[in-house]
Design a protein around this motif. Structure first.
Motif: not given
Length: 135
Positions: A98-118
């Protein structure tokens, strides 16, 4: 009640439910390519590595860990470490992509991964608190 008359602690039951939900989401979400088609007839531009890995590794491992944690079995404690590692690895890979793709960062991609890390952090901490209770 699990063996030896011990009940499963609430935190392990909650973690088990989260793992079952993650496992089911991984399986069915991947089967339908997260809204991009169906895995047996995928669009040409969709990479299948992650959906197949989710279906063959993530989903079953998450459910095995959930059952083992709920039943206070040693395999559940060990599987929890494997699942935590898998969640962290997959999340880091996706964060980098996602970071390599640059902004805007898709919330539907980031949120599930943050939940997975938690969830991974919880998998490393919560079962360890009850280590002596696993049989």
């Amino acid at each position: 009640m699990s063996q030896a008359g011990q009940s499963t602690p609430l935190s392990l039951r909650i973690l088990s439910i989260v793992l079952v939900l993650f496992g089911l989401l991984a399986f069915f979400g991947s089967a339908f390519l997260w809204g991009q088609g169906f895995i047996l007839h995928p669009p040409e531009d969709v990479a299948l590595a992650f959906p197949i890995t989710d279906m063959l590794v993530n989903a079953p491992a998450s459910i095995v860990a959930a059952v083992g944690l709920w039943k206070l079995k040693r395999y559940g404690h060990r599987a929890a470490y494997f699942v935590a590692g898998f969640y962290i690895y997959a999340s880091v890979y996706i964060f980098v992509e996602v970071a390599e793709g640059g902004p805007p960062y898709a919330v539907e991609i980031i949120v599930p991964q943050v939940l997975a890390v938690l969830a991974a952090i919880a998998l490393l901490i919560v079962p360890e608190r009850y280590r002596e209770r696993f049989q």
